[in-house]
Design a protein around this motif. Sequence first.
Motif, PDB file in Angstrom:
ATOM      1  N   SER A 151       0.562  -0.913  -0.107  1.00  0.00           N
ATOM      2  CA  SER A 151      -0.273  -0.307   0.133  1.00  0.00           C
ATOM      3  C   SER A 151       0.496   1.574  -0.104  1.00  0.00           C
ATOM      4  O   SER A 151       2.296   1.791   0.278  1.00  0.00           O
ATOM      5  N   ALA A 152       0.075   1.804  -0.322  1.00  0.00           N
ATOM      6  CA  ALA A 152       1.664   3.543  -0.717  1.00  0.00           C
ATOM      7  C   ALA A 152       0.693   4.969  -0.931  1.00  0.00           C
ATOM      8  O   ALA A 152      -0.529   4.467  -0.955  1.00  0.00           O
ATOM      9  N   ALA A 153       1.553   5.898  -0.544  1.00  0.00           N
ATOM     10  CA  ALA A 153       0.774   7.250  -0.844  1.00  0.00           C
ATOM     11  C   ALA A 153       2.056   8.165  -0.951  1.00  0.00           C
ATOM     12  O   ALA A 153       3.195   8.382   0.018  1.00  0.00           O
ATOM     13  N   TRP A 154       2.483   7.442  -2.218  1.00  0.00           N
ATOM     14  CA  TRP A 154       4.077   7.904  -2.848  1.00  0.00           C
ATOM     15  C   TRP A 154       3.722   8.668  -3.828  1.00  0.00           C
ATOM     16  O   TRP A 154       3.836   8.265  -5.162  1.00  0.00           O
ATOM     17  N   ALA A 155       4.280  10.572  -4.026  1.00  0.00           N
ATOM     18  CA  ALA A 155       3.050  10.948  -4.864  1.00  0.00           C
ATOM     19  C   ALA A 155       5.021  11.152  -5.761  1.00  0.00           C
ATOM     20  O   ALA A 155       6.012  11.204  -5.566  1.00  0.00           O
ATOM     21  N   PRO A 156       4.956  11.511  -6.833  1.00  0.00           N
ATOM     22  CA  PRO A 156       5.805  11.474  -7.950  1.00  0.00           C
ATOM     23  C   PRO A 156       6.592  13.025  -7.874  1.00  0.00           C
ATOM     24  O   PRO A 156       6.554  13.405  -6.772  1.00  0.00           O
TER      25      PRO A 156
END
Length: 262
Positions: A177-182
């Motif tokens: 799971s992620a909250a990983w913005a470029p």
Amino acid sequence: MTDAIAASTRTIALLHLAPRPGEIAANRHSIEQGARQAAARDARLVVTPELAVSGYGFRDLIGTGWIAEGQADLFAWAGALARDIGATLVLGTPEATSDALFNSMIVFAPDGRLTGRHRKINALRVGSESWSTPGDRPTVIAVDGIGRVGFFVCADMYSPRLVDETAAQGIDLLLSSAAWAPGLHGPSGEWERASSTTGRPVLVCNRTGCDALDFDAACSVAAVSGAIAFSHAFPQPGLALVDWAPDARRLANWRVETVPRA
């Protein structure tokens, strides 16, 4: 995909949602909508993004006291949802123990039981994640109909050592799971590397929307053999579905549907 493999596939659903910071009720509603939509597509495993329950930047808006106070009710709701949809549910949420708070993935089986958890190990100690205590061990959980799954939360994939220690326990699939913005500190080959070094596919359930960061271009992905096989990024919340053949350890047939905003 051969007919034999197609007959044994299981659908995995990644809920590419837009959690609102601090809006617990709205986020729960969005998760439930997405999970029920996934169940209507025969999903056997439903995954939510990192901190899907709370949003990423919740602390400055509502603090942390609610985590322990509401945890029994939250887990009861999630267990009932998993039971209603007849699928394993992976819930991204803050988690409380008697003396610590964690950024966790909590796993609920199709019968509603809580069957495991992974606590983010590479947790930031500043900013929006400074409330959380790092986890201390890799996590592999046997998921009904899917196989042995190695669990990661977002920046856990930074660590080749953690990937190796997880794979050493015997895995069929890696799931994050992620909250990983470029951007400057965005993903840069971690998912591809993990799929290459372990020889296992990597699925990432990322998110969209604006929170502490702009996540509209953040990607949910499938990485296979060192390359991105499928990818989805869109400002509108979506449901990414992918077929998984456990016996062949193969992903195929990626498709995306929109999910209503809460």
